[in-house]
Design a protein around this motif. Sequence first.
Motif, PDB file in Angstrom:
ATOM      1  N   ALA A  67       1.872   0.366  24.852  1.00 46.39           N
ATOM      2  CA  ALA A  67       2.932  -0.639  25.060  1.00 46.39           C
ATOM      3  C   ALA A  67       2.986  -1.593  23.865  1.00 46.39           C
ATOM      4  N   GLN A  68       1.806  -1.985  23.362  1.00 50.12           N
ATOM      5  CA  GLN A  68       1.777  -2.887  22.199  1.00 50.12           C
ATOM      6  C   GLN A  68       2.429  -2.200  21.000  1.00 50.12           C
ATOM      7  N   PHE A  69       2.059  -0.926  20.806  1.00 51.96           N
ATOM      8  CA  PHE A  69       2.609  -0.179  19.670  1.00 51.96           C
ATOM      9  C   PHE A  69       4.140  -0.117  19.761  1.00 51.96           C
ATOM     10  N   GLU A  70       4.623   0.227  20.962  1.00 57.17           N
ATOM     11  CA  GLU A  70       6.083   0.364  21.109  1.00 57.17           C
ATOM     12  C   GLU A  70       6.787  -0.976  20.904  1.00 57.17           C
ATOM     13  N   GLY A  71       6.184  -2.048  21.423  1.00 60.91           N
ATOM     14  CA  GLY A  71       6.767  -3.389  21.258  1.00 60.91           C
ATOM     15  C   GLY A  71       6.814  -3.774  19.790  1.00 60.91           C
ATOM     16  N   GLN A  72       5.717  -3.496  19.082  1.00 57.19           N
ATOM     17  CA  GLN A  72       5.674  -3.871  17.668  1.00 57.19           C
ATOM     18  C   GLN A  72       6.630  -3.015  16.850  1.00 57.19           C
ATOM     19  N   TYR A  73       6.750  -1.741  17.219  1.00 59.21           N
ATOM     20  CA  TYR A  73       7.673  -0.870  16.490  1.00 59.21           C
ATOM     21  C   TYR A  73       9.107  -1.387  16.640  1.00 59.21           C
ATOM     22  N   ALA A  74       9.464  -1.747  17.889  1.00 59.24           N
ATOM     23  CA  ALA A  74      10.830  -2.248  18.131  1.00 59.24           C
ATOM     24  C   ALA A  74      11.067  -3.540  17.349  1.00 59.24           C
ATOM     25  N   ALA A  75      10.049  -4.415  17.322  1.00 55.51           N
ATOM     26  CA  ALA A  75      10.206  -5.698  16.609  1.00 55.51           C
ATOM     27  C   ALA A  75      10.343  -5.456  15.108  1.00 55.51           C
ATOM     28  N   ALA A  76       9.520  -4.525  14.579  1.00 57.73           N
ATOM     29  CA  ALA A  76       9.580  -4.232  13.139  1.00 57.73           C
ATOM     30  C   ALA A  76      10.935  -3.642  12.782  1.00 57.73           C
ATOM     31  N   GLN A  77      11.404  -2.747  13.638  1.00 59.98           N
ATOM     32  CA  GLN A  77      12.681  -2.094  13.345  1.00 59.98           C
ATOM     33  C   GLN A  77      13.826  -3.120  13.382  1.00 59.98           C
ATOM     34  N   ALA A  78      13.781  -4.027  14.367  1.00 60.10           N
ATOM     35  CA  ALA A  78      14.834  -5.045  14.461  1.00 60.10           C
ATOM     36  C   ALA A  78      14.815  -5.947  13.232  1.00 60.10           C
ATOM     37  N   LEU A  79      13.619  -6.296  12.773  1.00 57.58           N
ATOM     38  CA  LEU A  79      13.513  -7.174  11.599  1.00 57.58           C
ATOM     39  C   LEU A  79      14.060  -6.477  10.353  1.00 57.58           C
ATOM     40  N   GLN A  95      20.087  -1.302   7.443  1.00 59.82           N
ATOM     41  CA  GLN A  95      20.123  -0.320   8.530  1.00 59.82           C
ATOM     42  C   GLN A  95      19.433   0.970   8.093  1.00 59.82           C
ATOM     43  N   SER A  96      19.698   1.420   6.850  1.00 61.71           N
ATOM     44  CA  SER A  96      19.147   2.713   6.422  1.00 61.71           C
ATOM     45  C   SER A  96      17.620   2.644   6.288  1.00 61.71           C
ATOM     46  N   LEU A  97      17.103   1.495   5.878  1.00 61.78           N
ATOM     47  CA  LEU A  97      15.640   1.362   5.755  1.00 61.78           C
ATOM     48  C   LEU A  97      14.973   1.331   7.136  1.00 61.78           C
ATOM     49  N   SER A  98      15.680   0.767   8.109  1.00 61.06           N
ATOM     50  CA  SER A  98      15.079   0.592   9.436  1.00 61.06           C
ATOM     51  C   SER A  98      14.827   1.905  10.161  1.00 61.06           C
ATOM     52  N   VAL A  99      15.458   2.995   9.715  1.00 65.08           N
ATOM     53  CA  VAL A  99      15.191   4.288  10.368  1.00 65.08           C
ATOM     54  C   VAL A  99      14.198   5.122   9.557  1.00 65.08           C
ATOM     55  N   ARG A 100      13.587   4.512   8.558  1.00 66.39           N
ATOM     56  CA  ARG A 100      12.628   5.249   7.716  1.00 66.39           C
ATOM     57  C   ARG A 100      11.213   4.680   7.829  1.00 66.39           C
ATOM     58  N   LEU A 101      10.931   3.981   8.934  1.00 61.69           N
ATOM     59  CA  LEU A 101       9.672   3.224   8.992  1.00 61.69           C
ATOM     60  C   LEU A 101       8.414   4.087   8.924  1.00 61.69           C
ATOM     61  N   CYS A 118       0.889  -1.165   0.000  1.00 57.66           N
ATOM     62  CA  CYS A 118       0.000   0.000   0.000  1.00 57.66           C
ATOM     63  C   CYS A 118       0.925   1.212   0.000  1.00 57.66           C
ATOM     64  N   LEU A 119       1.184   1.744  -1.192  1.00 62.48           N
ATOM     65  CA  LEU A 119       2.249   2.746  -1.334  1.00 62.48           C
ATOM     66  C   LEU A 119       2.045   4.028  -0.522  1.00 62.48           C
ATOM     67  N   PRO A 120       0.799   4.533  -0.382  1.00 64.16           N
ATOM     68  CA  PRO A 120       0.670   5.775   0.407  1.00 64.16           C
ATOM     69  C   PRO A 120       0.850   5.555   1.907  1.00 64.16           C
ATOM     70  N   LEU A 121       0.698   4.308   2.374  1.00 61.77           N
ATOM     71  CA  LEU A 121       0.859   4.039   3.811  1.00 61.77           C
ATOM     72  C   LEU A 121       2.337   4.001   4.185  1.00 61.77           C
ATOM     73  N   SER A 122       2.601   4.211   5.471  1.00 64.84           N
ATOM     74  CA  SER A 122       4.000   4.158   5.911  1.00 64.84           C
ATOM     75  C   SER A 122       4.534   2.731   5.812  1.00 64.84           C
ATOM     76  N   ILE A 123       5.858   2.617   5.820  1.00 70.04           N
ATOM     77  CA  ILE A 123       6.492   1.296   5.805  1.00 70.04           C
ATOM     78  C   ILE A 123       6.017   0.503   7.030  1.00 70.04           C
ATOM     79  N   PHE A 124       5.942   1.185   8.175  1.00 65.71           N
ATOM     80  CA  PHE A 124       5.513   0.518   9.406  1.00 65.71           C
ATOM     81  C   PHE A 124       4.084  -0.016   9.271  1.00 65.71           C
ATOM     82  N   ASP A 125       3.187   0.789   8.725  1.00 66.22           N
ATOM     83  CA  ASP A 125       1.797   0.319   8.557  1.00 66.22           C
ATOM     84  C   ASP A 125       1.732  -0.873   7.610  1.00 66.22           C
ATOM     85  N   ASN A 126       2.545  -0.831   6.552  1.00 61.36           N
ATOM     86  CA  ASN A 126       2.585  -1.978   5.646  1.00 61.36           C
ATOM     87  C   ASN A 126       3.035  -3.237   6.381  1.00 61.36           C
TER      88      ASN A 126
END
Length: 257
Positions: free
Chosen positions: A124-136, A142-148, A91-99
């Motif tokens: 807490a769920q949001f923060e946990g999922q954000y950390a998991a998505a970023q780690a994945l 590395q450069s993509l992981s800071v553009r979520l 879903c191109l208009p959505l953020s990488i994180f939402d995708n």
Amino acid sequence: MSTLLACDGLSMRFGGLVALNQLSLSVNEGEILGLIGPNGSGKTTFFNVITGIYQASEGRVDYRGQDLARMSAQEIYRAGVTRTFQRSRLCLPLSIFDNLMIGNHRRLDHSLWFNLIRRGAFQAQFEGQYAAAQALVRTFSQSLSVRLFEPAASVNMIDRRRIEICRALISQPTLLLLDEPSAGMTHEETRELMDDILIVREHMPGLAIIIIEHEMNVIERITERCIVLNYGQKICEGPYARVAADREVQEAYLGTE
Ligand SMILES: Nc1ncnc2c1ncn2[C@@H]1O[C@H](COP(=O)(O)OP(=O)(O)OP(=O)(O)O)[C@@H](O)[C@H]1O
Ligand SMILES: [Mg+2]
């Protein structure tokens, strides 16, 4: 190695066209299996049948004691089978994180009560999922992981493919299906993407992968075994070197006697 998925006598007909014809094959736990064959040989149809997009005309798909051919796409996803698509489905208009979260709904609490009233737990769920998505994502880039929080449309083709693979991985599946991940990539990008898949293998050793791919050097490099389809039937099976030397396989690809 134990069998993770085994299909038996699987057929898929579209009117008079037989896209899969009495196909029987199996995938072991933790294995990388290549699925190859000429255009129109039924590779994508096989993925569509085992992910519940198409209802098989006949046959069974045993997966951990369940028959995927009788289950809905949602049930199959919840059972641990995820995929990417031949044509990009971000879903191109959505953020990488939402995708990424689209691929994670079995691990999120969607109830109105949770989302509206339990704000602390939601946070807490949001923060946990954000950390998991970023780690994945960081395992790939590395450069993509800071553009979520940027729109998926803002990144190049190879990063879009990485996002699609991460979306399929974020729910921690047991079987990952990749439908021509290198389609539309340059040779250099293809090589990078294959390195990514080997990284996946390193981080998730129990994960089984079936990869459809036309680039034979990719198949040679990353698969342990290949299955060749032609007109919806399995015509050959074995390590890449054996399959590539097979006369029937060469004829199917080259269309020569
Ligand atoms: N929804 C559908 N309705 C009718 N025919 C279909 C449908 N989906 C696939 N087919 C047909 O089934 C056959 C197998 O198609 P499929 O997309 O599985 O091939 P493929 O091996 O993935 O080919 P490619 O390498 O070009 O992606 C083709 O003849 C195709 O036209
Ligand atoms: Mg296809």
